[in-house]
Design a protein around this motif. Structure first.
Motif, PDB file in Angstrom:
ATOM      1  N   UNK A 350       0.851  -1.192   0.000  1.00 10.46           N
ATOM      2  CA  UNK A 350       0.000   0.000   0.000  1.00 10.46           C
ATOM      3  C   UNK A 350       0.884   1.239   0.000  1.00 10.46           C
ATOM      4  N   UNK A 351       0.276   2.379  -0.302  1.00 10.19           N
ATOM      5  CA  UNK A 351       0.951   3.673  -0.242  1.00 10.19           C
ATOM      6  C   UNK A 351       0.151   4.546   0.713  1.00 10.19           C
ATOM      7  N   UNK A 352       0.775   4.948   1.801  1.00 11.32           N
ATOM      8  CA  UNK A 352       0.070   5.728   2.819  1.00 11.32           C
ATOM      9  C   UNK A 352       1.013   6.757   3.414  1.00 11.32           C
ATOM     10  N   UNK A 353       0.449   7.868   3.855  1.00 11.00           N
ATOM     11  CA  UNK A 353       1.224   8.905   4.534  1.00 11.00           C
ATOM     12  C   UNK A 353       0.512   9.275   5.830  1.00 11.00           C
ATOM     13  N   UNK A 354       1.248   9.217   6.926  1.00 13.55           N
ATOM     14  CA  UNK A 354       0.738   9.627   8.231  1.00 13.55           C
ATOM     15  C   UNK A 354       1.219  11.038   8.513  1.00 13.55           C
ATOM     16  N   UNK A 355       0.318  11.880   9.003  1.00 11.85           N
ATOM     17  CA  UNK A 355       0.629  13.271   9.292  1.00 11.85           C
ATOM     18  C   UNK A 355       0.266  13.557  10.744  1.00 11.85           C
ATOM     19  N   UNK A 356       1.234  14.021  11.525  1.00 11.99           N
ATOM     20  CA  UNK A 356       1.010  14.385  12.923  1.00 11.99           C
ATOM     21  C   UNK A 356       1.176  15.890  13.072  1.00 11.99           C
ATOM     22  N   UNK A 357       0.088  16.565  13.458  1.00  9.20           N
ATOM     23  CA  UNK A 357       0.104  18.012  13.688  1.00  9.20           C
ATOM     24  C   UNK A 357       0.338  18.239  15.181  1.00  9.20           C
ATOM     25  N   UNK A 358       1.558  18.605  15.551  1.00 13.07           N
ATOM     26  CA  UNK A 358       2.028  18.550  16.937  1.00 13.07           C
ATOM     27  C   UNK A 358       2.200  19.943  17.529  1.00 13.07           C
ATOM     28  N   UNK A 359       1.573  20.157  18.684  1.00 14.83           N
ATOM     29  CA  UNK A 359       1.721  21.426  19.401  1.00 14.83           C
ATOM     30  C   UNK A 359       1.337  21.203  20.853  1.00 14.83           C
ATOM     31  N   UNK A 360       1.772  22.108  21.706  1.00 14.35           N
ATOM     32  CA  UNK A 360       1.364  22.124  23.112  1.00 14.35           C
ATOM     33  C   UNK A 360       0.571  23.408  23.336  1.00 14.35           C
ATOM     34  N   UNK A 361      -0.645  23.292  23.844  1.00 10.63           N
ATOM     35  CA  UNK A 361      -1.545  24.440  24.001  1.00 10.63           C
ATOM     36  C   UNK A 361      -1.483  24.939  25.436  1.00 10.63           C
ATOM     37  N   UNK A 362      -0.748  26.039  25.648  1.00 16.17           N
ATOM     38  CA  UNK A 362      -0.495  26.532  26.997  1.00 16.17           C
ATOM     39  C   UNK A 362      -0.832  28.019  27.113  1.00 16.17           C
ATOM     40  N   UNK A 363      -1.230  28.476  28.325  1.00 15.95           N
ATOM     41  CA  UNK A 363      -1.438  29.911  28.552  1.00 15.95           C
ATOM     42  C   UNK A 363      -0.107  30.598  28.824  1.00 15.95           C
ATOM     43  N   UNK A 364       0.040  31.812  28.324  1.00 15.23           N
ATOM     44  CA  UNK A 364       1.321  32.509  28.448  1.00 15.23           C
ATOM     45  C   UNK A 364       1.091  33.932  27.958  1.00 15.23           C
ATOM     46  N   UNK A 388      -9.488  26.917  23.402  1.00 17.84           N
ATOM     47  CA  UNK A 388      -9.584  25.494  23.741  1.00 17.84           C
ATOM     48  C   UNK A 388     -10.182  24.678  22.598  1.00 17.84           C
ATOM     49  N   UNK A 389     -10.530  25.305  21.504  1.00 17.66           N
ATOM     50  CA  UNK A 389     -10.933  24.585  20.288  1.00 17.66           C
ATOM     51  C   UNK A 389      -9.747  24.585  19.339  1.00 17.66           C
ATOM     52  N   UNK A 390      -8.643  24.009  19.809  1.00 18.98           N
ATOM     53  CA  UNK A 390      -7.357  24.128  19.113  1.00 18.98           C
ATOM     54  C   UNK A 390      -7.071  22.967  18.162  1.00 18.98           C
ATOM     55  N   UNK A 391      -7.664  21.811  18.412  1.00 19.59           N
ATOM     56  CA  UNK A 391      -7.341  20.663  17.574  1.00 19.59           C
ATOM     57  C   UNK A 391      -7.700  20.880  16.121  1.00 19.59           C
ATOM     58  N   UNK A 392      -8.836  21.491  15.896  1.00 20.35           N
ATOM     59  CA  UNK A 392      -9.270  21.758  14.516  1.00 20.35           C
ATOM     60  C   UNK A 392      -8.335  22.745  13.818  1.00 20.35           C
ATOM     61  N   UNK A 393      -7.678  23.609  14.604  1.00 23.82           N
ATOM     62  CA  UNK A 393      -6.746  24.576  14.019  1.00 23.82           C
ATOM     63  C   UNK A 393      -5.508  23.874  13.467  1.00 23.82           C
ATOM     64  N   UNK A 394      -4.926  22.980  14.257  1.00 30.46           N
ATOM     65  CA  UNK A 394      -3.725  22.296  13.766  1.00 30.46           C
ATOM     66  C   UNK A 394      -4.068  21.376  12.600  1.00 30.46           C
ATOM     67  N   UNK A 395      -5.270  20.801  12.614  1.00 32.04           N
ATOM     68  CA  UNK A 395      -5.674  19.935  11.515  1.00 32.04           C
ATOM     69  C   UNK A 395      -5.874  20.726  10.219  1.00 32.04           C
ATOM     70  N   UNK A 396      -6.325  21.977  10.325  1.00 35.22           N
ATOM     71  CA  UNK A 396      -6.550  22.788   9.126  1.00 35.22           C
ATOM     72  C   UNK A 396      -5.277  22.907   8.300  1.00 35.22           C
TER      73      UNK A 396
END
Length: 541
Positions: A350-364, A388-396
């Motif tokens: 098969x041909x597949x690509x995994x994509x990890x959108x990685x971040x730490x969501x912290x107050x600062x 706090x609705x951050x997951x959809x942002x990194x996925x975009x």
């Protein structure tokens, strides 16, 4: 390393910031800038710099195949009814005692029913585990996983009999490996070492069973266990950089694998303001990681995972209760990497690509604010309503980048996205969203086969209105008139081409087990690895 003030990506082409920076240069540094500069040395080391431990998890039982059961040790019989298999390694008296116990306890062979006996013959323990009538592959795995958990402290070898084919025996081996998983590396060593005697899955053609296992289930077991380890680790250990390092190590030496990692500087140059913006309040830099496995020609299937290595909520901070579980907010990223690890280890065609959108969501002081507008890789704009609705942002940014740079034939994203999905479905199902019925049916059928079920939830034009913004293309929060899980799916859809086959899996309900199941010990489930592995093997352009 001093993290950049703001994301470094302006939402549009007009540069008000440039004029501001000139004013700062002429009139003196802003107080906030001075504070950031003075703290550069402190931020060079994120966290305490002291690892919580270096010991590995405790050793487990090796699992193999044999044509006959050893004369000693525990004997596990997988049974689909109250009738015993003809060829059991028991004397006539032992068999008669077992038959009497079955009748007395009314054991019927129902799925995952257990009858455990001691004092029959010389074996330390006899155990029957039900598979149900006409067992599917999943039933064999679950029965073996159940046995693995019940025998974790049994100081003896284990033989498992009852799988009638090489394929069924391979499923038994997979189930035992998943069921015996444990994450105990930070616990004190027990006074008595954990049992590590071997498990023998007994089947007529042991060689064929070994070959079947190595062709598929061995990789699945490694992928699930890799994902569980990543998720169970504390956020002080797994952050964007260490996630990348662990994943590189897991794929080291595997053929047909290509790894690409974008750091914050690269993402800023590419205009990925949504992903970088989520992590701008953390000293730990965000990353976008792509692992491509090319075991076949043609366009790849893209598997995109949310990788928030800790989610405090940012300035829209969460309450304290349950926040410790937010180390698992990168479960989607762990799942896609575990799935492609399985494919690569078994050299799947098969041909597949995994994509990890990685971040730490912290107050600062430098954290993203409600009211900000960010720009994505494609130039689309997003109004930030709730940090706090951050997951959809990194996925975009992640789905746009993989679509542009890898030209996949389909995209599947998986994320611990919404509490709304948890409320709607409880812990038994992940939420599934798809525009096309055939995509939804494909995912649903495979999810049921592997034991990672999904329930389709609605996309609707009226629900899409919930993410429309007055000042940008979309906003990242705003449920009315949509259910929260549907609003989240529609947000991601805004960054997927209309003609792209796409599925969104909201795995928030299934990321964590508060109690053990046959294949999922308490803690991180590794949900999604088996489903995505099956999807990649079955779905072709």
């Amino acid at each position: 390393m001093l993290h950049s003030l703001m994301s470094g990506v302006t939402p549009g082409k007009c540069s008000l910031v440039a004029g501001l920076l000139v004013s700062v240069a002429l009139c003196g540094a802003l107080p906030g800038v001075a504070r950031a500069q003075s703290g550069a040395q402190d931020q060079a080391m994120a966290g305490s710099g002291v690892e919580p431990g270096s010991a590995p998890n405790s050793p487990e039982r090796p699992v193999g195949f044999a044509a006959s059961a050893p004369a000693d040790g525990v004997l596990v019989v997988l049974a689909s009814s109250a009738e015993l298999p003809a060829a059991l390694p028991l004397s006539a008296a032992e068999r008669a005692a077992l038959v009497a116990a079955i009748a007395g306890e009314k054991f019927t062979g129902a799925a995952n029913a257990v009858l455990s006996l001691r004092g029959i013959g010389t074996r330390p323990r006899l155990m029957l585990v039900g598979t149900g009538e006409n067992p599917a592959p999943l039933a064999w795995s679950e029965a073996a996983g159940k046995a693995a958990q019940l025998l974790a402290g049994e100081d003896a070898g284990v033989a498992i009999i009852g799988a009638g084919s090489a394929e069924a025996a391979a499923e038994v081996a997979l189930g035992y490996r998943l069921g015996q998983y444990r994450f105990d590396r930070y616990r004190p060593a027990p006074d008595t070492p954990v049992p590590t005697q071997a498990v023998a899955v007994v089947v007529a053609d042991a060689g064929a069973a070994q070959a079947a296992y190595e062709a598929r289930q061995a990789g699945v077991a490694e992928g699930v266990r890799f994902a569980r380890d990543l998720i169970n680790e504390p956020a002080s250990v797994i952050h964007p950089d260490s996630f990348v390092a662990r994943t590189r190590a897991a794929f080291a030496g595997l053929p047909n694998v290509e790894i690409e990692v974008l750091d914050e500087a690269a993402m800023r140059r590419l205009g990925m303001g949504a992903l970088v913006g989520v992590g701008q309040g953390s000293p730990r830099g965000s990353r976008l990681m792509l692992v491509t496995y090319r075991g076949a020609a043609g366009a790849p299937l893209a598997l995109v995972g949310k990788g928030i290595t800790f989610d405090s909520g940012g300035l829209s901070i969460k309450g304290g209760s349950g926040m410790e579980e937010m180390k698992a907010d990168m479960s989607g990223a762990a799942a896609v990497m575990g799935a492609v690890l399985s494919l690569a280890k078994t050299r799947a065609p098969v041909h597949a690509v995994a994509v990890a959108a990685l971040a730490e969501n912290m107050p600062d002081g430098n954290a993203q604010r409600p009211g900000d507008v960010v720009r994505t890789f494609s130039g689309k704009t997003i109004e930030i309503i709730n940090t706090d609705a951050e997951g959809r942002l990194v996925l975009a940014d992640a789905v746009e980048y993989v679509a542009a740079r890898r030209s996949p034939f389909a995209i599947v994203d998986i994320a611990t996205l919404t509490g709304s999905a948890v409320s709607a479905l409880g812990p038994q199902y992940a939420g599934l969203f798809a525009r096309e019925d055939d995509v939804a049916q494909r995912v649903t059928a495979l999810a049921a086969q592997v034991g990672e079920p999904v329930w389709r939830l609605p996309l609707h034009p009226r629900y899409a209105d919930a993410v429309k913004s007055d000042i940008a293309l979309v906003k990242n929060s705003g449920n009315s008139p949509a259910p929260g899980a549907s609003a989240g799916a529609h947000f991601i859809e805004a960054f997927i081409a209309p003609d792209m086959p796409w599925a969104h899996i909201d795995m928030a309900p299934t990321m964590w087990a508060d109690s053990a199941g046959p294949l999922t010990p308490k803690g991180a489930t590794g949900y999604g690895v088996r489903l995505l592995d099956a999807l990649a093997r079955e779905w072709r352009p």
